[in-house]
Design a protein around this motif. Structure first.
Motif, PDB file in Angstrom:
ATOM      1  N   SER A 231       0.840  -1.217   0.000  1.00 29.35           N
ATOM      2  CA  SER A 231       0.000   0.000   0.000  1.00 29.35           C
ATOM      3  C   SER A 231       0.867   1.256   0.000  1.00 29.35           C
ATOM      4  O   SER A 231       0.510   2.276  -0.603  1.00 29.35           O
ATOM      5  CB  SER A 231      -0.946   0.008   1.207  1.00 29.35           C
ATOM      6  OG  SER A 231      -0.216  -0.095   2.412  1.00 29.35           O
ATOM      7  N   ILE A 245     -10.615  -1.383  -4.648  1.00 32.41           N
ATOM      8  CA  ILE A 245     -10.031  -2.359  -3.722  1.00 32.41           C
ATOM      9  C   ILE A 245      -8.693  -1.808  -3.238  1.00 32.41           C
ATOM     10  O   ILE A 245      -7.831  -1.471  -4.037  1.00 32.41           O
ATOM     11  CB  ILE A 245      -9.815  -3.721  -4.417  1.00 32.41           C
ATOM     12  CG1 ILE A 245     -11.117  -4.227  -5.065  1.00 32.41           C
ATOM     13  CG2 ILE A 245      -9.255  -4.753  -3.440  1.00 32.41           C
ATOM     14  CD1 ILE A 245     -12.232  -4.557  -4.089  1.00 32.41           C
ATOM     15  N   GLU A 246      -8.573  -1.715  -1.929  1.00 34.02           N
ATOM     16  CA  GLU A 246      -7.312  -1.218  -1.358  1.00 34.02           C
ATOM     17  C   GLU A 246      -6.663  -2.326  -0.542  1.00 34.02           C
ATOM     18  O   GLU A 246      -7.280  -3.361  -0.288  1.00 34.02           O
ATOM     19  CB  GLU A 246      -7.583   0.010  -0.484  1.00 34.02           C
ATOM     20  CG  GLU A 246      -8.061   1.200  -1.303  1.00 34.02           C
ATOM     21  CD  GLU A 246      -8.258   2.446  -0.449  1.00 34.02           C
ATOM     22  OE1 GLU A 246      -8.046   2.358   0.781  1.00 34.02           O
ATOM     23  OE2 GLU A 246      -8.628   3.479  -1.013  1.00 34.02           O
ATOM     24  N   THR A 247      -5.424  -2.087  -0.126  1.00 34.02           N
ATOM     25  CA  THR A 247      -4.730  -3.089   0.686  1.00 34.02           C
ATOM     26  C   THR A 247      -4.140  -2.417   1.920  1.00 34.02           C
ATOM     27  O   THR A 247      -3.802  -1.234   1.883  1.00 34.02           O
ATOM     28  CB  THR A 247      -3.593  -3.766  -0.100  1.00 34.02           C
ATOM     29  OG1 THR A 247      -2.547  -2.820  -0.344  1.00 34.02           O
ATOM     30  CG2 THR A 247      -4.084  -4.318  -1.427  1.00 34.02           C
ATOM     31  N   SER A 348      -6.623  -7.238   1.252  1.00 39.08           N
ATOM     32  CA  SER A 348      -7.415  -6.389   0.353  1.00 39.08           C
ATOM     33  C   SER A 348      -8.810  -6.210   0.948  1.00 39.08           C
ATOM     34  O   SER A 348      -9.224  -6.943   1.851  1.00 39.08           O
ATOM     35  CB  SER A 348      -7.512  -7.024  -1.033  1.00 39.08           C
ATOM     36  OG  SER A 348      -8.480  -8.056  -1.025  1.00 39.08           O
ATOM     37  N   THR A 349      -9.545  -5.277   0.394  1.00 42.29           N
ATOM     38  CA  THR A 349     -10.883  -4.940   0.905  1.00 42.29           C
ATOM     39  C   THR A 349     -11.788  -6.161   0.993  1.00 42.29           C
ATOM     40  O   THR A 349     -12.540  -6.316   1.951  1.00 42.29           O
ATOM     41  CB  THR A 349     -11.535  -3.868   0.000  1.00 42.29           C
ATOM     42  OG1 THR A 349     -10.595  -2.809  -0.181  1.00 42.29           O
ATOM     43  CG2 THR A 349     -12.810  -3.317   0.604  1.00 42.29           C
ATOM     44  N   ILE A 354      -5.274  -8.470  -5.710  1.00 44.69           N
ATOM     45  CA  ILE A 354      -5.222  -7.618  -6.893  1.00 44.69           C
ATOM     46  C   ILE A 354      -4.063  -8.127  -7.742  1.00 44.69           C
ATOM     47  O   ILE A 354      -2.912  -8.106  -7.301  1.00 44.69           O
ATOM     48  CB  ILE A 354      -4.960  -6.141  -6.516  1.00 44.69           C
ATOM     49  CG1 ILE A 354      -6.063  -5.597  -5.607  1.00 44.69           C
ATOM     50  CG2 ILE A 354      -4.811  -5.284  -7.774  1.00 44.69           C
ATOM     51  CD1 ILE A 354      -5.712  -4.248  -4.973  1.00 44.69           C
ATOM     52  N   CYS A 367      -0.761  -7.785  -5.335  1.00 41.49           N
ATOM     53  CA  CYS A 367      -0.794  -7.490  -3.896  1.00 41.49           C
ATOM     54  C   CYS A 367      -2.177  -7.814  -3.320  1.00 41.49           C
ATOM     55  O   CYS A 367      -3.050  -8.304  -4.021  1.00 41.49           O
ATOM     56  CB  CYS A 367      -0.405  -6.028  -3.645  1.00 41.49           C
ATOM     57  SG  CYS A 367      -1.360  -4.821  -4.560  1.00 41.49           S
ATOM     58  N   GLY A 368      -2.343  -7.559  -2.014  1.00 38.05           N
ATOM     59  CA  GLY A 368      -3.617  -7.869  -1.359  1.00 38.05           C
ATOM     60  C   GLY A 368      -3.849  -9.366  -1.260  1.00 38.05           C
ATOM     61  O   GLY A 368      -4.976  -9.848  -1.373  1.00 38.05           O
ATOM     62  N   SER A 370      -3.780 -11.374   1.213  1.00 40.37           N
ATOM     63  CA  SER A 370      -4.692 -11.684   2.320  1.00 40.37           C
ATOM     64  C   SER A 370      -4.447 -13.037   2.991  1.00 40.37           C
ATOM     65  O   SER A 370      -5.381 -13.688   3.441  1.00 40.37           O
ATOM     66  CB  SER A 370      -6.151 -11.604   1.837  1.00 40.37           C
ATOM     67  OG  SER A 370      -6.401 -10.347   1.237  1.00 40.37           O
ATOM     68  N   ARG A 420      -8.204  -4.135  -9.739  1.00 43.79           N
ATOM     69  CA  ARG A 420      -8.190  -3.135  -8.663  1.00 43.79           C
ATOM     70  C   ARG A 420      -9.485  -2.338  -8.642  1.00 43.79           C
ATOM     71  O   ARG A 420      -9.813  -1.674  -7.654  1.00 43.79           O
ATOM     72  CB  ARG A 420      -7.006  -2.174  -8.881  1.00 43.79           C
ATOM     73  CG  ARG A 420      -7.235  -1.214 -10.055  1.00 43.79           C
ATOM     74  CD  ARG A 420      -5.989  -0.583 -10.621  1.00 43.79           C
ATOM     75  NE  ARG A 420      -6.294   0.384 -11.677  1.00 43.79           N
ATOM     76  CZ  ARG A 420      -6.590   0.075 -12.921  1.00 43.79           C
ATOM     77  NH1 ARG A 420      -6.655  -1.197 -13.303  1.00 43.79           N
ATOM     78  NH2 ARG A 420      -6.842   1.019 -13.817  1.00 43.79           N
TER      79      ARG A 420
END
Length: 434
Positions: A231, A245-247, A348-349, A354, A367-368, A370, A420
């Motif tokens: 992030s 979608i964020e991380t 991730s959200t 992603i 990334c993300g 999880s 994303r």
């Protein structure tokens, strides 16, 4: 390497797999990692579980594909004979049927569609494999300070589904090192102890990176595979604006306890996912049992500002997880000395990764993950290599998402699933189960 075709930030298992797949495809890659050794970020703390069951079809297809690379690890890597390789132990994976997972109807449907073997087990069959188990139900999962903690609900577990090809990798950091060694055979380069502090840009395109030492390394492609640090890099690159979608980093504790006396869990145990008590377990070296949390509602999430500053000591969460598993295994001894792992997930959200390009041309993201993508590293590496090729070839992946064929499974998946910009996937478990 002064002018790499692509810079890959991160040498965890997914970053190393991307380096391997891109190098095989003819890219001159340079992998950068601020850690002193390859694979020594969150990959080293991974439980390294290889499983096939997911709550989405795409997730199941991807994981079933991923299994084949671990099964044929030496052949996939192509390293010289005698190389020290990470070992995949195929113990099987047992998932208890609960209301929370819809009694696994969807999971079985997806596995059947994909030709992924599974067996439905009765409670009696569960006890034959794991005679240390009690099949009382305790749902919903609770914390130890709940007055009803440890009290059976009166219901019984109805059975489980067993995926015989599940298992785990004994040394996750070594698996990343194996991949990077294989990538080097194809010309990839790696620099450890190299911290990226700026994503260089000009004319609305990525141009390389600047390191903490002040050195600038030009490259037309930069791939963010920085795990719990992802992030920060996305913020550096200025690509957050169009992401739905964020991380962010999430602190996790994993517990090691000895197997109950008289039962060799290391030899006879299996991976177990049990949403009734919100724990998953796997055999651990030295006849221990590794216990992780399935992120039930009662467990507060410990989000971190960044991936460097977090409490590395065990808390009462360690005891909560051990005691929860003690409900399922009444003879479990809980030692006074806490052993296990404290590390971070890159969440991730919607707890689905992603794998995508970004709004900055040339800047890509894997990334993300999880806490549930270790198993998918080889196929994620292949897919990311294909995605970079696709986008750098001039196609707009946002408008016309890459359709990627999974080589073993023979299914084509829409890589837009990992966008994303996707809507939050309501089919997700919103937990480490993905």
């Amino acid at each position: 390497m002064s002018n790499p075709d692509a810079i890959i930030i991160g040498t965890g298992v997914i970053g190393a797999a991307i380096a391997f797949e891109m190098a095989k495809a003819g890219w001159k890659t340079l992998s950068l990692d601020r850690n002193a050794q390859v694979g020594h970020g969150s990959t080293a703390g991974s439980c390294a579980i290889i499983r096939m069951h997911y709550s989405t079809f795409d997730g199941t297809a991807f994981a079933w594909e991923g299994y084949h690379y671990w099964r044929d690890w030496a052949a996939y890597l192509g390293l010289p004979g005698g190389a020290n390789l990470a070992q995949f132990r195929e113990t099987g994976c047992l998932v208890m049927k609960t209301e929370a997972n819809g009694h696994l109807e969807k999971h079985m449907q997806y596995s059947a569609e994909l030709g992924c073997p599974f067996e439905e087990w009765t409670g009696k069959q569960v006890l034959e494999r794991l005679p240390i188990y009690s099949l009382d139900s305790f749902a919903p999962a609770k914390r130890m300070d709940d007055p009803d903690f440890g009290k059976p609900s009166g219901a019984r577990m109805s059975g489980a589904v067993y995926w015989p090809n599940g298992g785990y990798v004994t040394d996750p950091a070594l698996s990343a090192q194996n991949l990077m060694e294989a990538a080097r055979l194809h010309g990839a380069e790696v620099r450890t102890g190299a911290e990226v502090v700026e994503i260089l840009q000009s004319e609305s395109r990525v141009r390389g990176v600047r390191l903490a030492s002040g050195e600038e390394i030009p490259s037309p492609v930069v791939i963010n595979v920085a795990g719990p640090g992802s992030s920060i890099l996305n913020r550096m690159a200025g690509v957050l604006e169009d992401m739905t979608i964020e991380t962010r980093p999430l602190r996790q504790e994993v517990v090691y306890v000895p197997s109950p006396e008289g039962f060799d869990f290391e030899a006879q145990g299996t991976i177990v996912s049990d949403s009734d008590i919100a724990c998953y377990v796997r055999p651990e070296h030295g006849n221990h049992i590794l216990i992780g949390s399935e992120d039930p509602e009662c467990d507060p999430h410990q989000w971190c500002e960044d991936d460097l500053h977090y409490d590395r000591d065990f808390t009462d969460q360690w005891t909560t997880q051990a005691m929860r598993y003690g409900q399922r295994v009444p003879s479990l001894g809980i030692p006074s000395k806490m052993r296990g792992v404290v590390d971070l997930y890159d969440v991730s959200t919607d707890w689905i990764p992603i794998y995508d390009k970004s709004s900055l041309p040339g800047f890509y993201m894997a990334c993300g993950t999880s806490g549930n993508q270790y198993k998918n590293a080889p196929i994620a590496g292949k897919m990311m290599a294909a995605l970079v090729e696709y986008c750098e070839g001039g196609v707009d992946h946002d408008a016309a998402p890459l359709q990627f064929t999974l080589p073993y499974v023979g299914r084509s998946i829409d890589v837009g699933f990992y966008s994303r910009k996707r809507p939050i996937n309501e089919e997700s478990s919103f937990s480490v189960l993905g």
